[in-house]
Design a protein around this motif. Structure first.
Motif, PDB file in Angstrom:
ATOM      1  N   ASP A 136      -5.074 -10.056  -0.116  1.00  9.02           N
ATOM      2  CA  ASP A 136      -4.823 -11.499  -0.215  1.00  9.02           C
ATOM      3  C   ASP A 136      -3.909 -12.001   0.903  1.00  9.02           C
ATOM      4  O   ASP A 136      -3.453 -13.141   0.880  1.00  9.02           O
ATOM      5  CB  ASP A 136      -4.222 -11.857  -1.582  1.00  9.02           C
ATOM      6  CG  ASP A 136      -2.880 -11.165  -1.829  1.00  9.02           C
ATOM      7  OD1 ASP A 136      -2.437 -10.387  -0.945  1.00  9.02           O
ATOM      8  OD2 ASP A 136      -2.284 -11.398  -2.886  1.00  9.02           O
ATOM      9  N   GLY A 137      -3.594 -11.128   1.881  1.00 11.98           N
ATOM     10  CA  GLY A 137      -2.779 -11.550   3.020  1.00 11.98           C
ATOM     11  C   GLY A 137      -1.283 -11.385   2.795  1.00 11.98           C
ATOM     12  O   GLY A 137      -0.486 -11.662   3.696  1.00 11.98           O
ATOM     13  N   THR A 138      -0.875 -10.924   1.594  1.00  9.82           N
ATOM     14  CA  THR A 138       0.557 -10.683   1.344  1.00  9.82           C
ATOM     15  C   THR A 138       0.919  -9.279   1.821  1.00  9.82           C
ATOM     16  O   THR A 138       0.037  -8.465   2.138  1.00  9.82           O
ATOM     17  CB  THR A 138       0.890 -10.832  -0.153  1.00  9.82           C
ATOM     18  OG1 THR A 138       0.177  -9.828  -0.894  1.00  9.82           O
ATOM     19  CG2 THR A 138       0.509 -12.209  -0.660  1.00  9.82           C
ATOM     20  N   TYR A 139       2.213  -8.998   1.869  1.00 13.93           N
ATOM     21  CA  TYR A 139       2.701  -7.703   2.353  1.00 13.93           C
ATOM     22  C   TYR A 139       3.664  -7.106   1.336  1.00 13.93           C
ATOM     23  O   TYR A 139       4.470  -7.839   0.733  1.00 13.93           O
ATOM     24  CB  TYR A 139       3.432  -7.866   3.693  1.00 13.93           C
ATOM     25  CG  TYR A 139       2.519  -8.253   4.826  1.00 13.93           C
ATOM     26  CD1 TYR A 139       1.994  -7.289   5.678  1.00 13.93           C
ATOM     27  CD2 TYR A 139       2.166  -9.584   5.028  1.00 13.93           C
ATOM     28  CE1 TYR A 139       1.138  -7.650   6.719  1.00 13.93           C
ATOM     29  CE2 TYR A 139       1.314  -9.947   6.055  1.00 13.93           C
ATOM     30  CZ  TYR A 139       0.801  -8.968   6.906  1.00 13.93           C
ATOM     31  OH  TYR A 139      -0.042  -9.330   7.921  1.00 13.93           O
ATOM     32  N   TRP A 140       3.577  -5.778   1.191  1.00 13.76           N
ATOM     33  CA  TRP A 140       4.407  -5.063   0.228  1.00 13.76           C
ATOM     34  C   TRP A 140       5.252  -4.003   0.944  1.00 13.76           C
ATOM     35  O   TRP A 140       4.830  -3.451   1.955  1.00 13.76           O
ATOM     36  CB  TRP A 140       3.529  -4.320  -0.776  1.00 13.76           C
ATOM     37  CG  TRP A 140       2.631  -5.161  -1.613  1.00 13.76           C
ATOM     38  CD1 TRP A 140       1.406  -5.658  -1.268  1.00 13.76           C
ATOM     39  CD2 TRP A 140       2.866  -5.590  -2.956  1.00 13.76           C
ATOM     40  NE1 TRP A 140       0.862  -6.362  -2.314  1.00 13.76           N
ATOM     41  CE2 TRP A 140       1.730  -6.332  -3.371  1.00 13.76           C
ATOM     42  CE3 TRP A 140       3.916  -5.413  -3.863  1.00 13.76           C
ATOM     43  CZ2 TRP A 140       1.623  -6.890  -4.642  1.00 13.76           C
ATOM     44  CZ3 TRP A 140       3.801  -5.969  -5.131  1.00 13.76           C
ATOM     45  CH2 TRP A 140       2.673  -6.705  -5.507  1.00 13.76           C
ATOM     46  N   ALA A 141       6.402  -3.691   0.345  1.00 12.45           N
ATOM     47  CA  ALA A 141       7.192  -2.549   0.812  1.00 12.45           C
ATOM     48  C   ALA A 141       7.998  -2.005  -0.358  1.00 12.45           C
ATOM     49  O   ALA A 141       8.321  -2.736  -1.304  1.00 12.45           O
ATOM     50  CB  ALA A 141       8.134  -2.962   1.943  1.00 12.45           C
TER      51      ALA A 141
END
Ligand code: FES
Length: 230
Positions: A136-141
């Motif tokens: 969905d174009g989001t980023y995780w860390a």
């Protein structure tokens, strides 16, 4: 007629006689000292053997490990709403979340996050810092909670939209990148992946090579002055 002896637990025996656990166990089971010693040695050897076998299995099959040090399955993605950095709020669950079992802060950056880089430079840096781009174009860390200075647990302070270590003041941006203080590098992060729509953090895989960013190697803006930590 001989008085029948009431069986006692080791703890009861100890209280009544002031004796040690060894004497109590002898009393309860009617064992000789030598028999008791043999049993203790056998049990100890069994425990040591089981531990050695367990350790070997974990080395051969790291996927068997669960709990901290292995893969930890967290919640569904929907439990971690994304936010742009200026709206991160750990108390109200926006953009940043603490996961005790994984000893990590889960960071979920919205698709509208204003990055300082673009194109290949952005995607290369994102990969090297183990941020994960979602469909969905989001980023995780998954940022490890241990400060890279001397190991204190740092906190996310919503008042200054950033991570701050209470021990010597090292200060890290929302993505774990170094901002200021004695820390020698940016924060360490674990490998994060998805199992369907569920988050998985592999706490056996740590990226501890994210250096101090420079103007050309920084993902997010330094924090505006209104977010200065007190
Ligand atoms: S341990 Fe965090 S700043 Fe020293």
């Amino acid at each position: 007629m001989a008085k029948e002896q009431t069986p006692r637990t080791p703890q009861e025996y100890e209280m009544l006689t002031g004796g040690g656990a060894e004497a109590a166990e002898q009393s309860r089971q009617g064992l000789s000292r030598r028999q008791l010693l043999r049993r203790v040695v056998a049990v100890t050897a069994g425990l040591v053997g089981a531990e050695a076998v367990g350790g070997a299995l974990v080395m051969i099959y790291p996927g068997l490990t669960s709990g901290f040090g292995g893969k930890i399955t967290l919640k569904k993605k929907s439990a971690y709403p994304a936010a742009i950095p200026a709206e991160f709020d750990i108390e109200n669950g926006k953009g940043v979340f603490y996961e005790f079992e994984a000893k990590s802060y889960i960071v979920h950056l919205a698709a509208e996050t204003p990055w300082l880089l673009s194109g290949g430079a952005l995607s290369d840096l994102i990969d090297s810092e183990w941020l994960v781009k979602d469909s969905d174009g989001t980023y995780w860390a998954a940022i490890y909670q241990r400060c890279v200075h001397l190991g204190c647990k740092f906190n996310f302070l919503t008042s200054c939209r950033s991570f701050k270590c209470p021990c010597h003041g090292s200060h890290y941006n929302d993505d774990g990148e170094y901002l200021s203080g004695p820390a020698p590098r940016s924060n360490d992060r674990f490998l994060l992946s998805f199992s369907g729509d569920t988050l998985v953090v592999d706490t056996g895989k740590l990226n501890s090579s994210v250096q101090h960013p420079s103007a050309t190697t920084r993902l997010l803006q330094e924090l505006p002055v209104q977010f200065a930590c007190q």
